[in-house]
Design a protein around this motif. Structure first.
Motif, PDB file in Angstrom:
ATOM      1  N   GLY A  31       0.787  -1.225   0.000  1.00 65.24           N
ATOM      2  CA  GLY A  31       0.000   0.000   0.000  1.00 65.24           C
ATOM      3  C   GLY A  31       0.818   1.273   0.000  1.00 65.24           C
ATOM      4  O   GLY A  31       0.260   2.366  -0.038  1.00 65.24           O
ATOM      5  N   THR A  32       2.148   1.166   0.027  1.00 65.93           N
ATOM      6  CA  THR A  32       2.954   2.385   0.177  1.00 65.93           C
ATOM      7  C   THR A  32       2.817   3.319  -1.018  1.00 65.93           C
ATOM      8  O   THR A  32       2.901   4.528  -0.868  1.00 65.93           O
ATOM      9  N   GLN A  35      -1.353   4.418  -1.233  1.00 74.25           N
ATOM     10  CA  GLN A  35      -1.919   5.232  -0.169  1.00 74.25           C
ATOM     11  C   GLN A  35      -1.835   6.722  -0.492  1.00 74.25           C
ATOM     12  O   GLN A  35      -2.798   7.452  -0.350  1.00 74.25           O
ATOM     13  N   GLU A  36      -0.668   7.150  -0.954  1.00 71.52           N
ATOM     14  CA  GLU A  36      -0.510   8.569  -1.249  1.00 71.52           C
ATOM     15  C   GLU A  36      -1.280   8.956  -2.514  1.00 71.52           C
ATOM     16  O   GLU A  36      -1.952   9.974  -2.556  1.00 71.52           O
ATOM     17  N   THR A  99      13.451   3.637   2.007  1.00 67.09           N
ATOM     18  CA  THR A  99      13.940   3.816   3.373  1.00 67.09           C
ATOM     19  C   THR A  99      13.567   2.571   4.162  1.00 67.09           C
ATOM     20  O   THR A  99      12.720   1.795   3.719  1.00 67.09           O
ATOM     21  N   GLN A 101      11.697   2.194   6.629  1.00 64.33           N
ATOM     22  CA  GLN A 101      10.258   2.162   6.936  1.00 64.33           C
ATOM     23  C   GLN A 101       9.441   1.705   5.739  1.00 64.33           C
ATOM     24  O   GLN A 101       8.427   1.037   5.890  1.00 64.33           O
ATOM     25  N   VAL A 102       9.870   2.114   4.555  1.00 66.30           N
ATOM     26  CA  VAL A 102       9.159   1.708   3.342  1.00 66.30           C
ATOM     27  C   VAL A 102       9.474   0.253   3.013  1.00 66.30           C
ATOM     28  O   VAL A 102       8.585  -0.529   2.691  1.00 66.30           O
TER      29      VAL A 102
ATOM     30  N   SER B  21      -5.580   5.707   6.937  1.00 67.96           N
ATOM     31  CA  SER B  21      -4.194   5.364   7.253  1.00 67.96           C
ATOM     32  C   SER B  21      -4.055   4.985   8.719  1.00 67.96           C
ATOM     33  O   SER B  21      -4.890   5.331   9.552  1.00 67.96           O
ATOM     34  N   GLY B  40       3.172  13.142   4.316  1.00 66.13           N
ATOM     35  CA  GLY B  40       2.077  12.363   3.743  1.00 66.13           C
ATOM     36  C   GLY B  40       2.522  11.400   2.658  1.00 66.13           C
ATOM     37  O   GLY B  40       1.681  10.791   2.001  1.00 66.13           O
ATOM     38  N   HIS B  41       3.839  11.263   2.436  1.00 62.11           N
ATOM     39  CA  HIS B  41       4.271  10.283   1.450  1.00 62.11           C
ATOM     40  C   HIS B  41       5.522   9.522   1.881  1.00 62.11           C
ATOM     41  O   HIS B  41       6.301   9.090   1.044  1.00 62.11           O
ATOM     42  N   GLY B  42       5.707   9.393   3.172  1.00 61.34           N
ATOM     43  CA  GLY B  42       6.746   8.491   3.655  1.00 61.34           C
ATOM     44  C   GLY B  42       8.170   8.993   3.541  1.00 61.34           C
ATOM     45  O   GLY B  42       9.102   8.221   3.716  1.00 61.34           O
ATOM     46  N   GLY B  45       9.176  10.768   7.810  1.00 65.71           N
ATOM     47  CA  GLY B  45       9.246   9.894   8.981  1.00 65.71           C
ATOM     48  C   GLY B  45       8.655  10.456  10.262  1.00 65.71           C
ATOM     49  O   GLY B  45       8.725   9.804  11.302  1.00 65.71           O
ATOM     50  N   ALA B  57       6.229   3.951   8.317  1.00 70.13           N
ATOM     51  CA  ALA B  57       5.634   5.259   8.037  1.00 70.13           C
ATOM     52  C   ALA B  57       4.122   5.081   8.102  1.00 70.13           C
ATOM     53  O   ALA B  57       3.514   4.530   7.185  1.00 70.13           O
ATOM     54  N   CYS B  59       1.735   7.078   7.774  1.00 69.46           N
ATOM     55  CA  CYS B  59       0.900   7.802   6.803  1.00 69.46           C
ATOM     56  C   CYS B  59       0.674   6.956   5.556  1.00 69.46           C
ATOM     57  O   CYS B  59      -0.296   7.149   4.836  1.00 69.46           O
ATOM     58  N   LEU B  60       1.595   6.006   5.290  1.00 67.02           N
ATOM     59  CA  LEU B  60       1.483   5.171   4.092  1.00 67.02           C
ATOM     60  C   LEU B  60       0.946   3.778   4.396  1.00 67.02           C
ATOM     61  O   LEU B  60       0.828   2.952   3.495  1.00 67.02           O
ATOM     62  N   ASP B 435      -1.564  20.971   3.637  1.00 67.12           N
ATOM     63  CA  ASP B 435      -0.857  19.710   3.427  1.00 67.12           C
ATOM     64  C   ASP B 435       0.515  20.057   2.840  1.00 67.12           C
ATOM     65  O   ASP B 435       0.834  21.229   2.611  1.00 67.12           O
ATOM     66  N   ARG B 437       1.972  19.691  -0.027  1.00 68.24           N
ATOM     67  CA  ARG B 437       2.027  20.355  -1.331  1.00 68.24           C
ATOM     68  C   ARG B 437       1.641  21.832  -1.180  1.00 68.24           C
ATOM     69  O   ARG B 437       2.302  22.710  -1.718  1.00 68.24           O
ATOM     70  N   LEU B 837       8.291  16.015  -0.421  1.00 67.23           N
ATOM     71  CA  LEU B 837       9.659  15.991   0.097  1.00 67.23           C
ATOM     72  C   LEU B 837      10.530  14.939  -0.589  1.00 67.23           C
ATOM     73  O   LEU B 837      11.682  14.757  -0.216  1.00 67.23           O
TER      74      LEU B 837
END
Lengths: 355, 920
Positions: A31-32, A35-36, A99, A101-102, B21, B40-42, B45, B57, B59-60, B435, B437, B837
């Motif tokens: 989902g990484t 999700q975004e 990373t 975490q990902v 999320s 919001g995109h990992g 952190g 993360a 958020c993801l 957000d 962006r 980012l």
């Protein structure tokens, strides 16, 4: 506060295919990536979440090679003892991307199937070619990070690092496809295709709209191979590659290269295998002069965009660096145990988030 | 769908949405606000949580993936009486500034630490291992040097126990609010959620230049859950950049508000847009501010705007600080050897990790409470009272914790105005939070700058002894700059030459080129980093070309004592003194060493007052100010603690609320330390004197004197008795509640200029330098800083550990500016492309070499408190220092940043062809 699209959590590939067909859904593994992207979509599609799919992340021996379930997390692939020993380039590439975490969450299958990182494609208000628009917006706009082998209407490079490593190992992917005319609950058809067959734009859905990538197969390992993965980028870590290279070499007793695979990413719509470079090093001593001459061939056939000419020099430099690192690296064992280590022998607990 | 999971040891059953999320689960459902939404995109952190012990993360991570898992958040790392070693380490090493990213770093570092200790005992991890493990985290304040120290130290077992058994947890480090930051307890504006709060979303212009002809929001307002909308652009007015606010709308939740905005119809008359400075100056380019609309242009600088000529999209020259400009120009013209170069710096975006955010709430019709991520609670309360016609004391602005600002939150944010207007329309509290962006579009930026520089240096007399400081003939400098601050104006970059080379002949001109881009806002040392990038390279390049020592050359011109101290410091540094010859390396990797210097003024807010109160509960210091990460709370507590001779952590420091305490300064213009410390000291001294009087009267002591921790005095009438020690607690027990207020006195000799609008410019100048050692990978075009040493002359250093943190942060932001950061707009329509980012690259842990900070003692005797601010000064030299080091290493002089691999490769190729081996 969440939009309620239909969602299914199938337990088997058959259920997954049926749910996909019924809902015209997209599959969600880690989902990484989704999700975004979905957070900004006005009308996101239904979801088939692969969380509960049985054995989706298993890694197991397979006819002298290895079968890696598509749901295995990238970190788990990177840490897996058998992968590290016998397919070291795959382990290195999977451990170098993103990373921690990902990598803990993102899956091998998802990494292959992720969408481009192009800033036009990712822009919530822009409709580029890949999102149903008329034109590639990067071409006439800002394409500093885009392809230098311009061979596709879309100018975004393929984002998968795992893909170029798998290409270097001539891996195959296993697809689950609907079993034709049989009832929807019938066991799906399994098909194995070379990894490159699913990498081009929409390749997977063109094979079949419900096609589900279930596993990656690595063939029998090559003893005494040396590999290297090199990533050129601005920042040291956690950055999308400007150019990335995976090299596999084997040196004979006389120091002559008798096997080479060179694949590159971030330069073309799909990862490329550079057979010209391979041919230029095989049968030759692993000398600086030979390597330099071979690396110079990396850009043969390149077609840079106005802003990506710099990638050619970077590509030749990264290929040369990877050749050198592979040559100077430690070779894999002379003989490799026929049955690779299973999960039970992992020294670390399996990574999370990929079931 | 139903989710069953365990969070911090408690079983939870929740109904979650398919796209919800994990971050939403912990923050919104369970109220655990330690994990933050950063990007919001990992990439940043800030949202990290542990799932079965593995940091992810959140958020993801879809919430549904938490099924059956064990979730741990930052709130669960410590118990009431025991911190995790990583938390102690972060506090002890001061590995935090604003603290917004800290919970994420702590959660990740704790997992790394625990795994490391289990496998490796107390072995020391390498910097590389730490960088890789923490590569999924970004810190905008630049605390990486301290994070290395903290993580390595904790792994070595140095923080397994509290420094003193039984000491309160808060005493584990020098920062008085450090505990709140490492435990996730610190509440930021984005964490505030009053009962009944609505969420706002903003409809932004998709056009870079257009006139709004009509807005129809009737369908949107009819949707269920939508409570109200306000127009942010008047009908008939123009929008001038992509992303400009047109309509703000409040609804029950963000998704509803977003969906409603899609039903708002705006009729735009699209106008020809001007993207980029070339287009702005082209013949026949559309004018962005026509006729009398000049005054609508926002100011990108901290100084008031001076009347300056406009010609279409060009405003300037602003040359007020020139000095003998005509003679400078003639000297340069007559000097065949004069240096001439053009330097270009990019648009840099503040991108504080906490976005601009406001939560507004009306209390009745005439009273307003606003939680605001701001650098200026006092100033914002005054401004809001003025704008909404309220009494000053009817407006409260709260900012208990602020997740970074760097200048962008010192001016009234439109987010606050939208929240206040919507709260009035809806009759409910309303939150507006950008957000990532949005923050990267409208959150503020440092303008791109092109600087044309010429420098003429008089020939040396050929003697062996260099002239004494300030005795050499002065140079002539011509510096003309063109700033692209989008639709904003007010560039004063070349003007900085007047403080750096005040005796030189200076032909200075600053122009604003107005384009259809988002407006610039003041950014840490406005105009400074680009100006010093140009000036300090010009001096370095010209010194090299003339075969003169670049530091000795500067000394010869200098008559300022702070600069003199800095130049002497440079010459004493082994890293500089023992540097190799230029172009020493010939292989793939080439090392080089460069130095650059800077001079910067400091501001004072003379209205600053600090209140200190004593009661039986102890001492409390308060001020209507805020702490954006620099350490204002700690500074206040330290000033009071020093006077009373008590531990810093026994002083309660209360800030972050405009309605409590006395006027606090805006955190900007390097003014906090010099404004606050003297006022706090005076308030504490007054309190101490009152306590002595109390002791004399109520404890029957003769002529008591203050000593550390209390006072000493003889029992009344007993001249032969030994003076006895009475701790403050015993005095407080018999004392009435006492409150004293301290003002900030004038500096000796007054200020450089009398205070204008409550702001004075100090008479003294701070000076600083950075020496950088780096390595250029000539094959892959990467520049890697190995080591950097900064020396600052700013007088007395208040809170030395926190001061070091701030300087390291300035060095890191400067490095990030020099090597990575770059905002990019679509060249055709002005849309922001670097909207996250991943694309807007901020330097990470792995990009930072070893840093060292030296505070050079001496000077500043005339300043109240004997020390000045340093927040801006430290971020001025890095870019030039890095560029000078690249030139030293390779012979290629970088005139354009960031130093992306493509630029480095092209630059190296250019010298390989032309001047191989020549002097850089």
């Amino acid at each position: 506060m969440t939009r309620l699209v239909p969602i299914r959590l199938p337990k088997s590939a058959a259920e997954a295919l049926a749910a996909q067909a019924e809902l015209d859904a997209e599959y969600r593994a880690g989902g990484t990536d989704l999700q975004e992207r979905r957070a900004h979509e006005h009308e996101p599609r239904a979801l088939v979440d692969l969380r509960d799919l049985e054995a989706f992340g298993d890694i197991e021996p397979d006819a002298g090679g290895l079968r890696i379930g598509a749901g295995a997390s990238l970190q788990r692939v990177a840490d897996h003892p058998a992968v590290r020993t016998s397919w070291p380039g795959v382990a290195e590439a999977c451990g170098a991307l993103g990373t921690p975490q990902v990598r803990a969450v993102a899956t091998l299958g998802g990494n292959l199937a992720q969408a481009p990182r192009c800033w036009y494609y990712r822009h919530p208000d822009h409709s580029c070619l890949r999102k149903g628009g008329d034109a590639c917006l990067a071409r006439g706009g800002d394409h500093l990070w885009h392809v230098c082998f311009d061979t596709d209407p879309c100018a975004a490079p393929h984002p998968s690092t795992a893909a170029l490593a798998l290409l270097a190992y001539e891996a195959e992917v296993e697809l689950a496809l609907p079993a034709g005319s049989a009832a929807p609950e019938a066991p799906p058809k399994r098909e194995r295709v070379p990894v490159e067959a699913v990498l081009a734009t929409d390749a997977l859905t063109q094979i079949h709209p419900s096609a589900l990538l279930t596993a990656v197969h690595l063939g029998a390992p090559l003893p005494r191979e040396r590999s290297a993965y090199v990533r050129a980028s601005s920042r040291a870590l956690a950055e999308w590659a400007l150019v990335e290279v995976c090299v596999r070499l084997r040196l004979g007793a006389d120091g002559v290269v008798d096997f080479a695979r060179v694949t590159v990413g971030a330069v073309a719509p799909t990862p490329l295998r550079l057979t010209a470079v391979e041919q230029a090093v095989v049968g030759q001593p692993a000398s600086p002069e030979r390597f330099e001459a071979a690396a110079a061939l990396a850009t043969a056939g390149a077609k840079p965009l106005p802003m990506t000419g710099y990638k050619l020099e970077l590509l030749a430099g990264a290929v040369l660096t990877a050749l050198e690192l592979a040559r100077d690296g430690r070779p894999s064992p002379d003989t490799i145990a026929p049955a690779p280590l299973g999960d039970a022998e992992l020294s670390e607990p399996a990574s999370q988030g990929d079931r | 769908m139903q989710l069953r999971t365990t969070v911090n040891g408690a079983a939870e059953t929740l109904e979650v949405g398919p796209d919800e999320s994990s971050l939403s689960v912990v923050r919104e459902r369970l109220g655990l606000t330690g994990a933050k939404l950063g990007c919001g995109h990992g990439a940043c952190g800030a949202c990290a949580i542990q799932v079965d012990g593995q940091p992810v993360a959140s958020c993801l991570l879809p919430a549904l993936k938490l099924e059956g898992r064990q979730v741990e958040t930052v709130e669960h790392l410590a118990t009431d009486d025991e911190l995790h070693p990583i938390q102690r380490a972060f506090m002890a090493e001061d590995a935090m500034q604003c603290g917004y990213c800290t919970p994420g770093f702590v959660v990740e570092a704790a997992a790394f630490h625990d795994a490391w200790r289990a496998r490796r005992g107390t072995a020391s991890p390498s910097r590389d291992e730490v960088a890789k493990a923490l590569s999924g985290h970004l810190c905008r304040c630049g605390t990486y040097a301290a994070i290395y120290r903290a993580v390595i130290g904790a792994c070595e077992g140095r923080f397994d126990a509290a420094p003193e058994a039984g000491a309160p947890l808060v005493a584990a480090g020098p920062r008085v609010d450090g505990l709140a930051k490492v435990t996730g307890a610190a509440k930021y504006t984005v964490d505030v959620r009053p009962e009944g709060m609505l969420e706002a979303q903003v409809l932004r212009s998709p056009h870079a230049h257009a006139r709004v002809r009509a807005i129809d929001w009737s369908r949107a307002l009819a949707l269920p859950g939508v409570h109200g909308a306000v127009r942010m652009t008047e009908i008939g007015h123009k929008v001038r950049f992509v992303g400009q606010e047109v309509v703000a709308l409040a609804a029950a939740d963000i998704a509803t508000a977003r969906a409603a905005l899609r039903e708002v119809e705006v009729d735009y008359e699209v106008l020809e847009a001007v993207v980029g400075t070339e287009a702005a100056l082209a013949e026949g380019a559309p004018e962005i501010y026509v006729n009398r609309t000049h005054k609508r242009a926002p100011n990108e600088n901290e100084l008031d705007l001076f009347p300056v000529r406009w010609k279409a999209n060009l405003r300037g020259p602003f040359g007020m600080f020139a000095r003998q400009a005509g003679r400078a120009a003639r000297r340069i013209e007559d000097d065949a050897e004069a240096f001439s170069g053009t330097f270009e710096t990019q648009t840099q975006v503040h991108t504080a990790l906490e976005p601009h955010a406001a939560v507004a709430e009306w209390i009745g019709d005439d009273s307003l409470r606003v939680h605001l991520s701001t650098q200026a609670v006092s100033h914002m309360a005054e401004e809001l009272a003025k704008r909404f016609g309220l009494r000053r004391d009817a407006v409260e602005v709260h900012a208990e914790f602020v997740g970074g600002g760097f200048g962008a939150k010192a001016v009234m944010p439109i987010e606050a105005l939208m929240a206040v207007e919507l709260a009035r329309v809806c009759g409910r509290p309303v939150r507006v939070a950008n957000d990532r962006r949005e923050e990267l579009i409208v959150g503020g930026l440092r303008p791109a700058l092109r600087a044309e520089v010429q420098l003429s240096v008089p020939p040396s007399d050929g003697g062996n002894t260099p002239p004494a400081d300030g005795e050499a003939p002065q140079p002539a400098l011509r510096m003309h700059t063109w700033a692209d601050a989008g639709v904003a104006i007010g560039s004063a970059a070349a003007a900085m030459a007047r403080i750096h080379l005040p005796q030189a002949q200076l032909d200075l001109a600053d122009y604003d080129v107005i384009t259809n881009g988002p407006p610039g806002t003041p950014f840490r040392g406005p105009g400074g980093p680009p100006a010093f990038f140009a000036m300090e390279q010009a001096i370095d390049a010209h010194a090299n070309a003339l075969g003169r020592d670049p530091v000795a050359l500067r000394r010869g011109w200098n008559r300022n004592p702070a600069r003199a101290r800095v130049y002497e410091w440079i010459q004493e540094q082994a890293l500089w003194r023992d540097r190799p010859a230029p172009l020493a390396d010939r292989g793939r990797y080439r090392r080089g060493i460069g130095v650059a210097t800077a001079t910067w003024p400091y501001f004072v807010e003379p209205a600053t007052q600090v209140t200190v109160a004593a009661s039986s509960a102890g001492f409390r210091v308060s001020m209507a100010g805020q702490d954006i990460g620099t350490g204002t709370r700690t500074l206040l507590a330290e000033a009071v603690a020093a006077v009373l001779g008590v531990p810093v952590h026994t002083i309660e420091a209360e800030i972050g609320d405009s309605s409590r305490g006395t006027h606090g300064p805006t955190a900007g213009g390097s003014r906090t330390a010099a404004s606050v410390f003297p006022a706090a000291t005076r308030a504490a001294e007054a309190l101490r004197d009152e306590l002595l009087e109390v002791a004399e009267a109520r404890l029957q002591l003769d002529a008591p004197v203050a000593v550390p921790g209390g006072l000493e005095g003889r029992p009344r009438g007993d001249g032969a008795a030994q003076p006895q020690f009475v701790p403050w607690s015993e005095v407080l027990a018999v004392a009435p509640a006492i409150t004293t207020t301290g003002k900030r006195k004038r500096d000796q000799g007054g200020y450089f200029l009398p205070p204008v609008a409550g702001l004075a410019i100090g008479r003294h100048l701070g000076a600083g330098a950075q020496i950088t050692e780096l390595e250029v990978d000539t094959r892959l075009g990467r520049v890697r800083v190995l080591r950097a040493v900064a020396g600052l002359s700013i007088g007395k250093v208040h809170s030395p550990t926190l001061a070091r943190s701030q300087v390291e942060g300035g060095m890191i932001q400067g490095l990030s500016f020099a090597l990575y950061e770059e905002r990019r707009l679509d060249p055709r329509d002005g849309t922001l492309l670097t909207g996250g980012l991943e694309d807007y690259r901020v330097c990470g842990l792995g990009d930072v070499g070893a840093l060292e900070v030296h505070f050079i003692p001496g000077g500043f005797e005339g300043v109240q408190g004997r020390g000045i601010g340093l927040g801006e000064l430290c971020t001025l030299p890095p870019a030039a220092s890095i560029a000078n080091a690249v030139a030293h290493a390779t012979g290629w002089r970088p005139t354009q940043i960031p130093l992306r691999p493509d630029r480095v490769l092209a630059g190296l190729a250019s010298v390989a062809q032309s001047t191989e081996g020549s002097q850089p």
